[in-house]
Design an enzyme around this catalytic site. Structure first.
Site, PDB file in Angstrom:
ATOM      1  N   TYR A  26       7.730  47.243 -19.019  1.00 19.35           N
ATOM      2  CA  TYR A  26       8.871  47.401 -19.919  1.00 19.35           C
ATOM      3  C   TYR A  26       9.425  46.042 -20.326  1.00 19.35           C
ATOM      4  O   TYR A  26       9.488  45.105 -19.519  1.00 19.35           O
ATOM      5  CB  TYR A  26       9.998  48.177 -19.240  1.00 19.35           C
ATOM      6  CG  TYR A  26       9.691  49.631 -19.003  1.00 19.35           C
ATOM      7  CD1 TYR A  26       9.410  50.483 -20.060  1.00 19.35           C
ATOM      8  CD2 TYR A  26       9.706  50.157 -17.720  1.00 19.35           C
ATOM      9  CE1 TYR A  26       9.152  51.825 -19.846  1.00 19.35           C
ATOM     10  CE2 TYR A  26       9.448  51.503 -17.494  1.00 19.35           C
ATOM     11  CZ  TYR A  26       9.165  52.331 -18.556  1.00 19.35           C
ATOM     12  OH  TYR A  26       8.913  53.656 -18.329  1.00 19.35           O
ATOM     13  N   ARG A  84      10.267  48.503 -32.656  1.00 13.73           N
ATOM     14  CA  ARG A  84       9.544  48.267 -31.411  1.00 13.73           C
ATOM     15  C   ARG A  84       8.550  49.395 -31.226  1.00 13.73           C
ATOM     16  O   ARG A  84       8.596  50.400 -31.925  1.00 13.73           O
ATOM     17  CB  ARG A  84      10.485  48.216 -30.213  1.00 13.73           C
ATOM     18  CG  ARG A  84      11.143  49.555 -29.909  1.00 13.73           C
ATOM     19  CD  ARG A  84      12.061  49.472 -28.696  1.00 13.73           C
ATOM     20  NE  ARG A  84      11.341  49.346 -27.440  1.00 13.73           N
ATOM     21  CZ  ARG A  84      11.096  50.378 -26.598  1.00 13.73           C
ATOM     22  NH1 ARG A  84      11.527  51.590 -26.891  1.00 13.73           N
ATOM     23  NH2 ARG A  84      10.443  50.183 -25.476  1.00 13.73           N
TER      24      ARG A  84
END
Lengths: 205, 355
Positions: free
Chosen positions: B45, B231
Protein backbone atom coordinates in the site's frame (compact mmCIF):
# COMPACT_ATOMS: atom_id res chain seq x y z
CA UNK A 1 -11.06 6.41 29.79
CA UNK A 2 -13.80 3.87 29.28
CA UNK A 3 -14.82 1.68 32.22
CA UNK A 4 -15.27 -1.15 29.72
CA UNK A 5 -12.17 -2.82 28.33
CA UNK A 6 -12.63 -3.61 24.66
CA UNK A 7 -10.04 -5.59 22.66
CA UNK A 8 -8.01 -3.70 20.03
CA UNK A 9 -10.06 -3.12 16.89
CA UNK A 10 -10.40 -1.39 13.54
CA UNK A 11 -11.21 2.28 13.41
CA UNK A 12 -14.97 2.22 13.01
CA UNK A 13 -15.44 0.45 16.29
CA UNK A 14 -16.71 3.20 18.62
CA UNK A 15 -14.60 4.24 21.61
CA UNK A 16 -16.07 5.72 24.75
CA UNK A 17 -14.99 8.13 27.42
CA UNK A 18 -16.49 9.00 30.81
CA UNK A 19 -19.40 11.40 30.94
CA UNK A 20 -18.34 14.88 32.04
CA UNK A 21 -20.73 17.62 33.13
CA UNK A 22 -20.98 20.51 30.69
CA UNK A 23 -22.86 23.77 31.01
CA UNK A 24 -26.08 23.66 29.03
CA UNK A 25 -29.52 25.20 28.75
CA UNK A 26 -30.99 21.71 28.99
CA UNK A 27 -29.67 18.20 29.62
CA UNK A 28 -31.01 15.01 28.06
CA UNK A 29 -29.76 11.79 29.63
CA UNK A 30 -30.50 8.51 27.85
CA UNK A 31 -29.38 5.34 29.62
CA UNK A 32 -29.99 1.62 29.98
CA UNK A 33 -28.99 -1.03 32.52
CA UNK A 34 -25.69 -0.23 34.25
CA UNK A 35 -25.64 3.12 32.45
CA UNK A 36 -27.42 4.40 35.57
CA UNK A 37 -24.08 4.09 37.40
CA UNK A 38 -22.39 6.32 34.83
CA UNK A 39 -25.15 8.89 35.35
CA UNK A 40 -24.67 8.75 39.15
CA UNK A 41 -20.95 9.29 38.59
CA UNK A 42 -21.69 12.23 36.29
CA UNK A 43 -24.07 13.88 38.76
CA UNK A 44 -21.53 13.52 41.56
CA UNK A 45 -19.15 15.72 39.53
CA UNK A 46 -21.62 18.54 38.80
CA UNK A 47 -20.80 21.82 40.60
CA UNK A 48 -24.47 22.88 40.88
CA UNK A 49 -26.36 19.60 40.96
CA UNK A 50 -29.74 21.12 41.74
CA UNK A 51 -29.52 23.55 38.81
CA UNK A 52 -28.58 20.78 36.37
CA UNK A 53 -31.29 18.41 37.60
CA UNK A 54 -33.89 21.14 37.25
CA UNK A 55 -33.04 21.21 33.53
CA UNK A 56 -32.67 17.45 33.05
CA UNK A 57 -34.84 14.89 31.29
CA UNK A 58 -33.81 11.26 31.85
CA UNK A 59 -34.96 8.38 29.61
CA UNK A 60 -34.11 4.99 31.04
CA UNK A 61 -34.71 1.33 30.22
CA UNK A 62 -33.41 -1.89 31.80
CA UNK A 63 -30.37 -3.44 30.08
CA UNK A 64 -30.40 -6.52 27.80
CA UNK A 65 -28.94 -8.57 30.67
CA UNK A 66 -31.91 -7.62 32.88
CA UNK A 67 -30.12 -5.01 35.00
CA UNK A 68 -32.79 -2.59 36.24
CA UNK A 69 -31.68 0.44 38.26
CA UNK A 70 -34.79 2.51 37.67
CA UNK A 71 -35.29 3.12 41.41
CA UNK A 72 -31.86 4.74 41.62
CA UNK A 73 -32.54 6.78 38.46
CA UNK A 74 -35.84 8.04 39.84
CA UNK A 75 -34.11 9.00 43.10
CA UNK A 76 -31.73 11.39 41.22
CA UNK A 77 -34.63 13.85 41.24
CA UNK A 78 -34.51 15.08 37.65
CA UNK A 79 -37.23 17.45 36.42
CA UNK A 80 -38.45 14.64 34.18
CA UNK A 81 -37.62 10.93 34.40
CA UNK A 82 -39.15 8.14 32.37
CA UNK A 83 -38.67 4.38 32.33
CA UNK A 84 -39.41 2.38 29.19
CA UNK A 85 -39.63 -1.41 29.22
CA UNK A 86 -37.38 -1.76 26.14
CA UNK A 87 -35.37 0.39 23.72
CA UNK A 88 -37.96 0.11 20.90
CA UNK A 89 -40.64 1.25 23.34
CA UNK A 90 -38.48 4.25 24.27
CA UNK A 91 -37.82 5.40 20.69
CA UNK A 92 -41.01 7.41 19.99
CA UNK A 93 -40.59 9.51 23.14
CA UNK A 94 -36.86 9.86 22.51
CA UNK A 95 -37.54 11.08 18.96
CA UNK A 96 -39.89 13.81 20.25
CA UNK A 97 -37.52 14.93 23.02
CA UNK A 98 -34.59 15.10 20.61
CA UNK A 99 -36.54 16.81 17.85
CA UNK A 100 -37.69 19.54 20.23
CA UNK A 101 -34.26 20.08 21.79
CA UNK A 102 -32.80 23.54 21.30
CA UNK A 103 -29.21 24.40 20.46
CA UNK A 104 -27.28 24.40 23.70
CA UNK A 105 -28.83 21.15 24.89
CA UNK A 106 -26.31 18.61 26.17
CA UNK A 107 -26.82 14.90 25.51
CA UNK A 108 -25.44 12.18 27.78
CA UNK A 109 -25.75 8.57 26.56
CA UNK A 110 -24.79 5.75 28.91
CA UNK A 111 -25.10 1.99 28.84
CA UNK A 112 -24.95 -0.62 26.08
CA UNK A 113 -23.88 0.00 22.50
CA UNK A 114 -27.37 -0.74 21.21
CA UNK A 115 -28.84 2.03 23.36
CA UNK A 116 -26.01 4.48 22.70
CA UNK A 117 -26.05 3.86 18.95
CA UNK A 118 -29.78 4.25 18.49
CA UNK A 119 -29.91 7.40 20.62
CA UNK A 120 -26.94 8.88 18.78
CA UNK A 121 -28.59 8.15 15.45
CA UNK A 122 -31.77 9.90 16.57
CA UNK A 123 -29.81 12.98 17.65
CA UNK A 124 -27.66 13.06 14.49
CA UNK A 125 -30.78 12.95 12.30
CA UNK A 126 -31.91 16.26 13.78
CA UNK A 127 -28.67 17.95 12.73
CA UNK A 128 -27.76 18.81 16.32
CA UNK A 129 -23.99 19.23 16.70
CA UNK A 130 -22.04 16.05 17.18
CA UNK A 131 -19.97 17.77 19.88
CA UNK A 132 -23.06 18.04 22.09
CA UNK A 133 -23.20 14.23 22.47
CA UNK A 134 -21.21 12.34 25.11
CA UNK A 135 -21.19 8.55 25.35
CA UNK A 136 -20.06 6.19 28.09
CA UNK A 137 -20.25 2.45 27.78
CA UNK A 138 -21.43 0.45 30.80
CA UNK A 139 -22.78 -3.02 31.23
CA UNK A 140 -23.37 -5.65 28.60
CA UNK A 141 -21.20 -5.77 25.47
CA UNK A 142 -23.78 -7.60 23.35
CA UNK A 143 -24.02 -6.12 19.88
CA UNK A 144 -26.61 -4.89 17.44
CA UNK A 145 -25.65 -6.39 14.08
CA UNK A 146 -27.02 -5.79 10.62
CA UNK A 147 -26.93 -8.69 8.17
CA UNK A 148 -25.25 -7.26 5.06
CA UNK A 149 -27.19 -9.74 2.94
CA UNK A 150 -30.84 -9.40 4.01
CA UNK A 151 -30.43 -6.03 5.90
CA UNK A 152 -32.27 -7.37 8.95
CA UNK A 153 -30.88 -6.30 12.34
CA UNK A 154 -30.31 -8.87 15.07
CA UNK A 155 -30.32 -7.38 18.56
CA UNK A 156 -28.20 -8.49 21.52
CA UNK A 157 -25.78 -10.71 19.61
CA UNK A 158 -23.59 -12.53 22.13
CA UNK A 159 -21.73 -15.06 20.00
CA UNK A 160 -19.51 -15.01 16.92
CA UNK A 161 -20.57 -16.43 14.55
CA UNK A 162 -24.32 -16.24 15.02
CA UNK A 163 -27.42 -17.01 12.98
CA UNK A 164 -29.22 -14.01 11.43
CA UNK A 165 -32.61 -13.78 13.12
CA UNK A 166 -34.17 -12.76 9.79
CA UNK A 167 -32.69 -14.81 6.92
CA UNK A 168 -30.98 -17.54 8.93
CA UNK A 169 -27.52 -17.21 7.35
CA UNK A 170 -24.51 -17.87 9.58
CA UNK A 171 -22.80 -14.51 10.10
CA UNK A 172 -19.49 -13.44 11.57
CA UNK A 173 -19.41 -10.08 13.29
CA UNK A 174 -17.08 -7.50 11.76
CA UNK A 175 -15.93 -4.60 13.93
CA UNK A 176 -17.07 -2.36 11.06
CA UNK A 177 -19.72 -0.05 12.59
CA UNK A 178 -22.23 2.30 10.94
CA UNK A 179 -23.49 5.21 13.00
CA UNK A 180 -26.26 5.77 10.46
CA UNK A 181 -27.59 2.27 11.01
CA UNK A 182 -26.37 2.07 14.64
CA UNK A 183 -25.12 -1.45 14.06
CA UNK A 184 -22.09 -3.60 13.39
CA UNK A 185 -21.84 -5.53 10.13
CA UNK A 186 -22.59 -9.25 9.88
CA UNK A 187 -21.15 -11.19 6.92
CA UNK A 188 -21.89 -14.77 5.87
CA UNK A 189 -19.11 -16.96 7.24
CA UNK A 190 -19.68 -20.08 5.13
CA UNK A 191 -20.39 -18.53 1.73
CA UNK A 192 -17.33 -20.11 0.12
CA UNK A 193 -17.76 -23.45 1.90
CA UNK A 194 -21.48 -23.84 2.65
CA UNK A 195 -22.04 -25.70 5.90
CA UNK A 196 -18.51 -25.17 7.20
CA UNK A 197 -19.37 -23.03 10.22
CA UNK A 198 -16.95 -22.71 13.14
CA UNK A 199 -18.37 -23.26 16.63
CA UNK A 200 -19.99 -20.15 18.09
CA UNK A 201 -17.88 -18.47 20.77
CA UNK A 202 -19.42 -16.18 23.37
CA UNK A 203 -17.52 -12.98 22.61
CA UNK A 204 -19.99 -10.37 23.84
CA UNK A 205 -21.57 -10.67 27.29
CA UNK B 1 -40.30 8.82 -17.27
CA UNK B 2 -37.70 6.08 -17.25
CA UNK B 3 -34.36 5.55 -18.86
CA UNK B 4 -34.85 3.01 -21.63
CA UNK B 5 -31.79 2.07 -23.62
CA UNK B 6 -31.99 1.64 -27.37
CA UNK B 7 -28.43 0.43 -27.85
CA UNK B 8 -26.61 1.25 -31.08
CA UNK B 9 -23.47 -0.86 -30.71
CA UNK B 10 -21.99 -0.31 -34.16
CA UNK B 11 -18.85 -2.40 -34.65
CA UNK B 12 -17.06 -1.09 -31.54
CA UNK B 13 -19.30 -1.81 -28.55
CA UNK B 14 -19.56 -5.48 -27.65
CA UNK B 15 -22.63 -7.53 -26.91
CA UNK B 16 -21.50 -9.54 -23.88
CA UNK B 17 -22.46 -10.46 -20.32
CA UNK B 18 -20.98 -10.10 -16.84
CA UNK B 19 -23.30 -12.71 -15.31
CA UNK B 20 -24.86 -16.09 -16.07
CA UNK B 21 -22.96 -17.27 -19.18
CA UNK B 22 -20.15 -14.70 -18.66
CA UNK B 23 -19.33 -13.99 -22.32
CA UNK B 24 -17.15 -10.98 -21.43
CA UNK B 25 -13.66 -10.91 -22.89
CA UNK B 26 -11.15 -8.32 -24.02
CA UNK B 27 -10.24 -7.78 -27.66
CA UNK B 28 -6.49 -7.83 -28.47
CA UNK B 29 -6.59 -4.02 -28.59
CA UNK B 30 -8.27 -3.89 -25.16
CA UNK B 31 -5.61 -6.18 -23.72
CA UNK B 32 -2.83 -3.89 -24.98
CA UNK B 33 -4.45 -0.91 -23.26
CA UNK B 34 -5.29 -2.79 -20.06
CA UNK B 35 -4.32 -0.70 -17.02
CA UNK B 36 -1.81 -3.10 -15.53
CA UNK B 37 -1.29 -1.65 -12.05
CA UNK B 38 2.12 -2.95 -10.98
CA UNK B 39 5.06 -0.69 -11.80
CA UNK B 40 7.53 -3.07 -10.15
CA UNK B 41 7.77 -6.74 -9.19
CA UNK B 42 6.25 -6.26 -5.72
CA UNK B 43 3.27 -4.56 -4.09
CA UNK B 44 2.56 -2.67 -0.88
CA UNK B 45 0.00 0.00 0.00
CA UNK B 46 1.09 3.57 -0.70
CA UNK B 47 -0.39 7.00 -1.42
CA UNK B 48 0.09 6.40 -5.14
CA UNK B 49 -1.65 9.45 -6.55
CA UNK B 50 -0.74 11.44 -9.66
CA UNK B 51 -2.43 14.25 -11.61
CA UNK B 52 -5.30 12.97 -13.76
CA UNK B 53 -4.05 14.53 -16.99
CA UNK B 54 -4.44 13.28 -20.54
CA UNK B 55 -1.45 11.14 -21.49
CA UNK B 56 -0.64 8.32 -23.92
CA UNK B 57 -3.29 8.56 -26.66
CA UNK B 58 -5.21 5.30 -26.85
CA UNK B 59 -4.53 4.45 -23.20
CA UNK B 60 -7.03 4.58 -20.35
CA UNK B 61 -5.34 7.83 -19.35
CA UNK B 62 -6.30 9.68 -22.53
CA UNK B 63 -9.79 10.80 -21.51
CA UNK B 64 -11.39 12.23 -18.38
CA UNK B 65 -13.77 9.24 -18.31
CA UNK B 66 -12.58 6.29 -20.35
CA UNK B 67 -15.29 4.84 -22.60
CA UNK B 68 -14.25 1.47 -24.00
CA UNK B 69 -15.65 -1.48 -25.94
CA UNK B 70 -17.49 -2.76 -22.84
CA UNK B 71 -19.52 0.45 -22.34
CA UNK B 72 -22.95 -0.65 -23.55
CA UNK B 73 -22.73 -4.08 -21.91
CA UNK B 74 -21.65 -2.56 -18.59
CA UNK B 75 -24.55 -0.12 -18.58
CA UNK B 76 -27.03 -2.93 -19.26
CA UNK B 77 -25.47 -4.90 -16.39
CA UNK B 78 -25.77 -1.89 -14.06
CA UNK B 79 -29.46 -1.50 -14.90
CA UNK B 80 -29.99 -5.16 -13.97
CA UNK B 81 -28.16 -4.77 -10.65
CA UNK B 82 -30.27 -1.72 -9.76
CA UNK B 83 -33.49 -3.49 -10.68
CA UNK B 84 -32.55 -6.30 -8.30
CA UNK B 85 -31.33 -4.01 -5.47
CA UNK B 86 -32.11 -0.28 -5.59
CA UNK B 87 -30.05 0.29 -2.39
CA UNK B 88 -26.89 0.20 -4.54
CA UNK B 89 -27.56 3.82 -5.46
CA UNK B 90 -28.15 6.24 -2.60
CA UNK B 91 -27.88 9.98 -2.13
CA UNK B 92 -28.44 11.64 1.23
CA UNK B 93 -30.75 14.67 0.91
CA UNK B 94 -28.03 17.35 1.04
CA UNK B 95 -26.10 15.81 -1.90
CA UNK B 96 -28.37 16.71 -4.82
CA UNK B 97 -26.31 19.75 -5.81
CA UNK B 98 -23.18 17.60 -5.91
CA UNK B 99 -25.11 15.25 -8.19
CA UNK B 100 -25.73 18.10 -10.62
CA UNK B 101 -22.05 19.01 -10.46
CA UNK B 102 -21.18 15.45 -11.41
CA UNK B 103 -23.74 15.34 -14.22
CA UNK B 104 -22.26 18.53 -15.66
CA UNK B 105 -18.69 17.26 -15.38
CA UNK B 106 -19.46 13.99 -17.15
CA UNK B 107 -21.71 15.44 -19.85
CA UNK B 108 -19.28 18.22 -20.71
CA UNK B 109 -16.23 15.93 -20.67
CA UNK B 110 -17.82 13.22 -22.78
CA UNK B 111 -19.39 15.61 -25.30
CA UNK B 112 -16.00 17.32 -25.72
CA UNK B 113 -13.84 14.19 -25.85
CA UNK B 114 -16.17 11.80 -27.70
CA UNK B 115 -18.21 13.98 -30.09
CA UNK B 116 -18.99 10.91 -32.20
CA UNK B 117 -20.95 9.38 -29.31
CA UNK B 118 -22.17 12.19 -27.03
CA UNK B 119 -23.54 15.67 -27.56
CA UNK B 120 -24.56 18.40 -25.14
CA UNK B 121 -26.15 21.67 -26.22
CA UNK B 122 -27.18 24.40 -23.79
CA UNK B 123 -29.49 27.36 -23.95
CA UNK B 124 -29.17 28.83 -20.48
CA UNK B 125 -30.39 26.09 -18.16
CA UNK B 126 -32.24 24.32 -20.98
CA UNK B 127 -29.93 21.42 -21.81
CA UNK B 128 -30.12 18.80 -24.56
CA UNK B 129 -28.15 15.59 -24.05
CA UNK B 130 -27.66 12.92 -26.67
CA UNK B 131 -26.04 9.56 -25.89
CA UNK B 132 -25.86 7.68 -29.18
CA UNK B 133 -24.44 4.30 -27.99
CA UNK B 134 -27.34 3.94 -25.52
CA UNK B 135 -29.94 5.62 -27.75
CA UNK B 136 -30.82 8.42 -25.31
CA UNK B 137 -32.06 11.86 -26.36
CA UNK B 138 -33.00 13.98 -23.32
CA UNK B 139 -34.02 17.60 -22.99
CA UNK B 140 -34.06 18.83 -19.41
CA UNK B 141 -33.62 21.85 -17.17
CA UNK B 142 -30.27 21.95 -15.41
CA UNK B 143 -30.72 22.04 -11.59
CA UNK B 144 -34.41 21.01 -11.88
CA UNK B 145 -34.74 17.41 -10.72
CA UNK B 146 -38.32 17.11 -11.93
CA UNK B 147 -37.14 17.21 -15.55
CA UNK B 148 -35.09 13.97 -15.34
CA UNK B 149 -36.30 10.40 -14.80
CA UNK B 150 -33.85 9.98 -11.87
CA UNK B 151 -31.91 12.26 -9.57
CA UNK B 152 -28.92 13.84 -11.39
CA UNK B 153 -26.27 11.49 -9.94
CA UNK B 154 -28.27 8.37 -10.73
CA UNK B 155 -29.24 9.65 -14.18
CA UNK B 156 -25.70 10.26 -15.37
CA UNK B 157 -24.06 7.29 -13.64
CA UNK B 158 -26.53 4.94 -15.27
CA UNK B 159 -24.73 6.11 -18.45
CA UNK B 160 -21.12 6.11 -17.21
CA UNK B 161 -18.82 3.15 -16.67
CA UNK B 162 -17.40 2.78 -13.19
CA UNK B 163 -18.75 3.32 -9.70
CA UNK B 164 -19.07 6.81 -8.29
CA UNK B 165 -19.22 8.17 -4.78
CA UNK B 166 -19.73 11.79 -3.77
CA UNK B 167 -17.96 13.12 -0.70
CA UNK B 168 -19.18 16.10 1.28
CA UNK B 169 -16.42 18.04 3.04
CA UNK B 170 -17.00 19.17 6.62
CA UNK B 171 -15.36 18.98 10.04
CA UNK B 172 -11.96 18.38 8.46
CA UNK B 173 -12.98 15.13 6.80
CA UNK B 174 -14.72 13.76 3.73
CA UNK B 175 -18.12 12.12 4.19
CA UNK B 176 -19.34 9.58 1.65
CA UNK B 177 -22.91 10.84 1.48
CA UNK B 178 -23.91 9.57 -1.97
CA UNK B 179 -22.91 6.87 -4.41
CA UNK B 180 -23.69 4.62 -7.37
CA UNK B 181 -21.96 1.37 -6.50
CA UNK B 182 -22.64 -1.69 -8.64
CA UNK B 183 -19.14 -2.82 -9.70
CA UNK B 184 -17.56 -2.89 -6.27
CA UNK B 185 -14.82 -5.04 -4.84
CA UNK B 186 -16.86 -6.41 -1.95
CA UNK B 187 -17.94 -3.33 0.00
CA UNK B 188 -21.43 -2.14 0.79
CA UNK B 189 -22.56 1.39 -0.03
CA UNK B 190 -25.74 0.78 1.95
CA UNK B 191 -23.65 0.14 5.06
CA UNK B 192 -20.95 2.74 4.45
CA UNK B 193 -23.03 5.68 3.19
CA UNK B 194 -22.76 8.57 5.65
CA UNK B 195 -19.33 7.47 6.93
CA UNK B 196 -16.28 9.69 7.01
CA UNK B 197 -12.96 8.92 5.29
CA UNK B 198 -11.40 7.06 8.23
CA UNK B 199 -14.59 5.13 8.95
CA UNK B 200 -15.13 3.69 5.51
CA UNK B 201 -11.47 2.71 5.20
CA UNK B 202 -11.46 1.11 8.65
CA UNK B 203 -11.43 -2.53 7.46
CA UNK B 204 -8.29 -2.09 5.29
CA UNK B 205 -5.29 -3.83 6.93
CA UNK B 206 -1.73 -2.45 7.31
CA UNK B 207 -2.41 0.91 5.65
CA UNK B 208 -3.61 2.70 8.80
CA UNK B 209 -0.38 1.85 10.59
CA UNK B 210 1.59 3.23 7.65
CA UNK B 211 -0.38 6.49 7.99
CA UNK B 212 -1.54 6.04 4.38
CA UNK B 213 -5.05 7.31 5.09
CA UNK B 214 -3.93 10.30 7.18
CA UNK B 215 -1.71 11.45 4.34
CA UNK B 216 -4.26 10.66 1.64
CA UNK B 217 -6.95 12.66 3.46
CA UNK B 218 -4.64 15.65 3.90
CA UNK B 219 -3.85 15.48 0.22
CA UNK B 220 -7.50 15.23 -0.84
CA UNK B 221 -8.72 18.08 1.34
CA UNK B 222 -6.42 20.30 -0.73
CA UNK B 223 -7.82 19.02 -4.03
CA UNK B 224 -8.58 21.93 -6.35
CA UNK B 225 -11.27 22.26 -8.97
CA UNK B 226 -9.85 21.60 -12.43
CA UNK B 227 -6.91 19.55 -11.09
CA UNK B 228 -8.21 15.99 -10.65
CA UNK B 229 -5.92 13.20 -9.45
CA UNK B 230 -5.90 9.44 -10.02
CA UNK B 231 -4.53 6.22 -8.60
CA UNK B 232 -4.81 2.48 -9.10
CA UNK B 233 -6.23 -0.13 -6.83
CA UNK B 234 -6.66 -3.81 -7.62
CA UNK B 235 -8.03 -7.11 -6.46
CA UNK B 236 -8.86 -10.57 -7.83
CA UNK B 237 -12.22 -11.82 -9.11
CA UNK B 238 -13.26 -15.29 -10.27
CA UNK B 239 -15.41 -15.02 -13.42
CA UNK B 240 -15.92 -11.62 -15.07
CA UNK B 241 -18.39 -10.58 -12.40
CA UNK B 242 -18.51 -6.80 -12.06
CA UNK B 243 -20.97 -6.90 -9.20
CA UNK B 244 -19.02 -8.56 -6.39
CA UNK B 245 -21.13 -7.04 -3.62
CA UNK B 246 -21.18 -8.22 -0.02
CA UNK B 247 -24.96 -8.32 -0.34
CA UNK B 248 -24.72 -11.17 -2.85
CA UNK B 249 -21.56 -12.84 -1.47
CA UNK B 250 -23.44 -16.07 -0.69
CA UNK B 251 -24.13 -16.32 -4.44
CA UNK B 252 -20.67 -15.62 -5.82
CA UNK B 253 -18.46 -16.71 -2.91
CA UNK B 254 -18.67 -20.41 -3.83
CA UNK B 255 -17.18 -19.71 -7.31
CA UNK B 256 -13.84 -19.14 -5.59
CA UNK B 257 -13.65 -22.90 -5.05
CA UNK B 258 -14.16 -23.67 -8.75
CA UNK B 259 -10.61 -22.99 -9.99
CA UNK B 260 -8.40 -25.68 -11.52
CA UNK B 261 -5.07 -25.38 -13.36
CA UNK B 262 -7.06 -26.03 -16.55
CA UNK B 263 -9.67 -23.28 -16.12
CA UNK B 264 -7.72 -20.75 -14.07
CA UNK B 265 -6.36 -18.73 -17.00
CA UNK B 266 -9.89 -18.21 -18.29
CA UNK B 267 -11.82 -17.80 -15.02
CA UNK B 268 -9.38 -15.85 -12.86
CA UNK B 269 -9.40 -12.10 -13.47
CA UNK B 270 -7.12 -9.37 -12.28
CA UNK B 271 -9.52 -6.58 -11.37
CA UNK B 272 -7.99 -3.13 -11.64
CA UNK B 273 -9.63 0.02 -10.44
CA UNK B 274 -8.64 3.27 -12.06
CA UNK B 275 -9.75 5.74 -9.42
CA UNK B 276 -10.01 9.46 -10.09
CA UNK B 277 -10.98 12.31 -7.79
CA UNK B 278 -12.54 15.58 -8.89
CA UNK B 279 -13.36 18.68 -6.82
CA UNK B 280 -16.83 19.86 -7.80
CA UNK B 281 -17.54 23.57 -8.40
CA UNK B 282 -20.88 24.40 -6.72
CA UNK B 283 -21.10 21.91 -3.86
CA UNK B 284 -17.35 21.78 -3.06
CA UNK B 285 -17.89 18.02 -2.81
CA UNK B 286 -15.36 15.55 -4.21
CA UNK B 287 -16.45 13.07 -6.85
CA UNK B 288 -14.65 9.73 -6.70
CA UNK B 289 -14.82 7.54 -9.78
CA UNK B 290 -13.86 3.90 -9.40
CA UNK B 291 -13.58 2.34 -12.81
CA UNK B 292 -13.12 -1.42 -12.78
CA UNK B 293 -11.25 -3.20 -15.57
CA UNK B 294 -11.26 -6.98 -15.74
CA UNK B 295 -8.39 -8.87 -17.34
CA UNK B 296 -8.30 -12.65 -17.64
CA UNK B 297 -4.98 -14.19 -16.58
CA UNK B 298 -4.78 -15.83 -20.04
CA UNK B 299 -5.19 -12.39 -21.62
CA UNK B 300 -2.64 -10.64 -19.40
CA UNK B 301 0.14 -13.17 -19.97
CA UNK B 302 0.05 -12.41 -23.71
CA UNK B 303 2.17 -9.44 -22.63
CA UNK B 304 5.37 -11.20 -21.48
CA UNK B 305 6.39 -8.47 -19.04
CA UNK B 306 3.02 -8.63 -17.28
CA UNK B 307 3.14 -12.45 -17.03
CA UNK B 308 6.52 -12.33 -15.31
CA UNK B 309 5.57 -9.46 -13.03
CA UNK B 310 2.13 -10.73 -12.03
CA UNK B 311 3.72 -14.03 -10.98
CA UNK B 312 6.24 -12.27 -8.76
CA UNK B 313 3.74 -9.87 -7.20
CA UNK B 314 1.22 -12.58 -6.33
CA UNK B 315 3.92 -14.98 -5.12
CA UNK B 316 5.39 -12.43 -2.71
CA UNK B 317 2.26 -10.60 -1.56
CA UNK B 318 1.80 -9.92 2.18
CA UNK B 319 -0.62 -12.56 3.49
CA UNK B 320 -2.84 -9.93 5.17
CA UNK B 321 -3.33 -8.23 1.79
CA UNK B 322 -4.14 -11.53 0.08
CA UNK B 323 -6.70 -12.23 2.82
CA UNK B 324 -8.26 -8.76 2.68
CA UNK B 325 -8.50 -8.85 -1.10
CA UNK B 326 -10.14 -12.26 -0.81
CA UNK B 327 -7.73 -14.46 -2.81
CA UNK B 328 -5.77 -16.06 0.01
CA UNK B 329 -7.45 -19.40 -0.77
CA UNK B 330 -6.43 -19.36 -4.42
CA UNK B 331 -3.02 -17.73 -4.14
CA UNK B 332 -1.03 -21.01 -4.43
CA UNK B 333 -3.03 -22.07 -7.51
CA UNK B 334 -2.50 -18.65 -9.12
CA UNK B 335 1.24 -18.77 -8.45
CA UNK B 336 1.47 -22.27 -9.89
CA UNK B 337 -0.39 -21.23 -13.05
CA UNK B 338 1.55 -17.99 -13.47
CA UNK B 339 4.96 -19.59 -12.88
CA UNK B 340 4.83 -20.99 -16.45
CA UNK B 341 5.02 -17.42 -17.73
CA UNK B 342 7.97 -16.30 -15.60
CA UNK B 343 11.36 -17.25 -17.02
CA UNK B 344 13.16 -15.19 -14.38
CA UNK B 345 14.18 -12.48 -16.83
CA UNK B 346 14.34 -8.93 -15.47
CA UNK B 347 11.35 -6.66 -16.12
CA UNK B 348 11.50 -3.06 -17.26
CA UNK B 349 10.35 -0.28 -14.88
CA UNK B 350 6.82 1.13 -15.21
CA UNK B 351 3.49 -0.43 -16.07
CA UNK B 352 3.50 -0.34 -19.87
CA UNK B 353 4.18 -3.31 -22.16
CA UNK B 354 7.60 -3.42 -23.78
CA UNK B 355 7.27 -2.21 -27.35
Amino acid sequence: MSKTNFPPSIKTRPVYAELEPRPGTAHVIIADGEGAEAVAHLLAKVPDRALMLARTHILYTPGPNGTDQWAAVLAFGAAQAYCAPTIPAMLPRMAKVVAEAHMGTQFYLAGTEGLIGQAEREIMMTGLPFAAIQKEHRGSTVRRVQCVHCKGITENVATDPFKCSHCGLNLFVRDHYSRRIAAFQGVNIDAEDPGLVPAAVEKFK
Amino acid sequence: MSLDFKPARGDFFKDETFRDDFTFKNSPAAIRRFPFPFDRDEYMYSVNMEPHVSTRPGSVFEHTFDVDEHYVAEMIDRAKVLAEDPLRCQSLPHMTLAGWDLLELIMESNAREYPQWFSLTKNGNQWHWINRPLGIDQKFTFLDESTLPYGPMEYITRQTQGDFSLQDERDGSLWMDAGMITTQADWSLDFDVGMNFMEWHAPVPLAHEKMVFDRALKFLLKLQQGSPVRRFNWTMTVNPLLDTAPETYPKWGPTKTSLTQENLGHKQHLRVELQALFRLPRSNAIAFSIRAYLGKFEELVTVPKWGRRLHRVIRDIHPDIAAYKGFWRNQPAMVEWLAKYDDGAPTSPGVWPDA
